[in-house]
Design an enzyme around this catalytic site. Structure first.
Site, mmCIF file in Angstrom:
data_model
loop_
_atom_site.group_PDB
_atom_site.id
_atom_site.type_symbol
_atom_site.label_atom_id
_atom_site.label_comp_id
_atom_site.label_asym_id
_atom_site.label_seq_id
_atom_site.Cartn_x
_atom_site.Cartn_y
_atom_site.Cartn_z
ATOM 1 N N HIS A 39 -19.567 10.862 26.492
ATOM 2 C CA HIS A 39 -20.852 10.149 26.461
ATOM 3 C C HIS A 39 -20.945 9.046 27.518
ATOM 4 O O HIS A 39 -22.012 8.409 27.639
ATOM 5 C CB HIS A 39 -21.085 9.528 25.079
ATOM 6 N N ARG A 67 -5.401 14.156 -0.487
ATOM 7 C CA ARG A 67 -5.026 14.381 0.922
ATOM 8 C C ARG A 67 -5.743 15.593 1.510
ATOM 9 O O ARG A 67 -6.100 15.594 2.687
ATOM 10 C CB ARG A 67 -3.501 14.542 1.034
ATOM 11 N N TRP A 92 -8.371 -3.088 -2.043
ATOM 12 C CA TRP A 92 -8.879 -1.892 -1.374
ATOM 13 C C TRP A 92 -9.372 -0.830 -2.344
ATOM 14 O O TRP A 92 -8.976 0.341 -2.205
ATOM 15 C CB TRP A 92 -7.801 -1.260 -0.483
ATOM 16 N N GLU A 94 -5.131 7.366 1.729
ATOM 17 C CA GLU A 94 -4.291 8.377 1.020
ATOM 18 C C GLU A 94 -2.931 8.525 1.700
ATOM 19 O O GLU A 94 -2.342 9.611 1.694
ATOM 20 C CB GLU A 94 -4.952 9.761 0.919
ATOM 21 N N GLY A 99 0.856 -1.186 0.000
ATOM 22 C CA GLY A 99 0.000 0.000 0.000
ATOM 23 C C GLY A 99 0.891 1.234 0.000
ATOM 24 O O GLY A 99 0.926 1.998 -0.962
#
Ligand SMILES: Cc1cc2nc3c(=O)[nH]c(=O)nc-3n(C[C@H](O)[C@H](O)[C@H](O)COP(=O)(O)OP(=O)(O)OC[C@H]3O[C@@H](n4cnc5c(N)ncnc54)[C@H](O)[C@@H]3O)c2cc1C
Length: 397
Positions: A352, A257, A161, A377, A135
């Protein structure tokens, strides 16, 4: 300051379109996102409405039927969309990168062929660099296009991907072509691969196996792509420029990006909105938790991070729009915004209390969506590589 992430100096049209997108998100996206995400359902009605609004052609020049808007306008719309649901911004992200690459690097014939159809959303773009074995290390791509004696190419290999891999109809795929250059990245070529939407062997020699089941970023399809003797012609090469694929893709990723930074801002803003509301509703020890300084300081911390990320994103977009090189600015914006987004969603989750862990509350989705922004990216480590290399060149002693 009244609200976070305000942008000074926008034109009337920019303000108008961003307001329209925000209203659309409040009305159509936020109320349906949770249910669609939990059932991993493709948001077809939302996508159709985005087509109507012209969002698929936002940055495509007017001569090709688009709105001819700037990267800044695009990024601010993406920020609004991601505030509603990150997957919705993912639907236009790969499309926008492919349209940008065509605009910058395509031949006239390729622009005429694809851009008008992309502007309406009839043709939908995906881009494919990653493979099962790589990647970050793009130059190590193994998928190979072999040049035949008649000038055509045969492509074999596996890609991984692909965001919008199933729903797209035009894939910009980076493959090895062995131009005989001394550096590995000079042997890479971008092929424009047309296919119908869907899964299985969609055209001879090209298979989209199915959706990858993911932690978050659901609804939108992320897939593998298998080339097995796929026949391509020399006309399918982006810009008819073999060996230029690496540079073309890096150009596309650079605007990508800025887009990821905008998504991180949008997700962060929503996490803040949820936290600031909940902190005023929830009482402990006789007062709203917002009145405990520990919680109020968390809100201040979150808001400051969002403002910083937004300003860096806007700066990177404006730099690109002005024609300046923006690799460092885009890398910094992507790095900072995605890291801050992960922190802000975690902070909102903590505010929360136990309810943050319930699937009834929106923050659990944001918690699952945010980590993708640290990876897509280019990871934070890759951004730091880009930034530090340039710094060391510019500050060389
Ligand atoms: C949901 C999703 C959608 C995606 N969509 C697309 C898409 O549309 N098109 C596409 O082409 N790709 C897509 N990707 C792939 C994505 O771009 C890669 O996952 C990403 O670039 C990282 O590559 P990798 O997963 O192979 O990790 P690797 O490159 O194997 O990295 C593993 C780890 O090592 C670190 N690392 C690697 N090299 C270095 C180094 N030199 N220095 C320091 N650290 C290093 C990384 O930062 C990371 O932490 C998608 C990924 C996901 C999860």
């Amino acid at each position: 300051m009244t609200k976070l992430a305000q942008t000074l100096g926008l034109t009337e049209f920019q303000t108008e379109i961003i307001t329209t997108v925000r209203q659309f998100v409040d009305k159509e996206v936020i109320p349906t996102a949770q249910e669609l995400e939990h059932s991993d359902t493709y948001p077809q009605a939302i996508v159709d409405a985005m087509k109507e609004m012209g969002l698929f052609g936002l940055m495509i020049p007017e001569e090709y039927g688009g709105l001819g808007e700037s990267l800044l306008t695009y990024a601010l719309c993406v920020e609004e969309l991601a505030r509603g649901w990150m997957s919705v911004s993912g639907v236009i992200n790969t499309h926008f990168i492919v349209a940008y690459m065509l605009r910058q690097h395509g031949t006239d014939a390729q622009k005429q062929k694809y851009l008008p159809r992309m502007a309406t959303g009839e043709t939908r773009g995906a881009f494919s660099m990653s493979e099962p074995e790589l990647g970050s290390d793009v130059a190590a791509i193994r998928t190979r296009a072999k040049r035949n004696a008649d000038g055509t190419y045969t492509i074999d290999g596996q890609k991984m991907w692909l965001t919008n891999g199933g729903s797209s109809t035009l894939v910009a795929a980076l493959v090895r072509t062995d131009e005989g250059a001394d550096k590995p990245h000079r042997n890479l070529t971008t092929f424009l691969v047309e296919k119908p939407a869907g899964f299985g062997e969609v055209v001879p020699g090209l298979t989209i196996p199915g959706k990858i089941d993911k932690l978050g970023y659901k609804g939108i399809d992320t897939t593998e792509l298998i080339f097995d003797g796929y026949a391509a012609s020399a006309d399918d090469i982006l810009g008819e420029a073999p060996g230029q694929g690496f540079f073309q893709m890096m150009d596309g990723i650079e605007v990508g990006r800025v887009n990821v930074s905008a998504r991180a801002c949008g997700v962060g803003i929503r996490a803040f909105e949820l936290a600031v509301r909940y902190a005023q509703q929830r009482h402990t020890f006789g007062k709203p938790i917002a009145e405990h300084q520990a919680i109020a300081f968390q809100l201040a911390d979150m808001a400051t991070k969002i403002e910083a990320a937004h300003l860096m994103m806007v700066n990177a977009a404006r730099l690109k729009d002005s024609g300046e090189r923006n690799d460092v600015a885009a890398g910094m914006a992507k790095y900072l915004a995605s890291e801050f987004c992960a922190e802000v969603t975690q902070q909102s989750f903590r505010i929360h209390g136990g309810y943050g862990y319930s699937k009834e509350y929106e923050i659990e989705r944001l918690m699952r969506d945010a980590p993708f922004l640290l990876i897509g990216e280019g990871t934070s480590e890759i951004q730091k590589n880009i930034i530090s290399k340039r710094l060391l060149a510019d500050y060389r002693i």
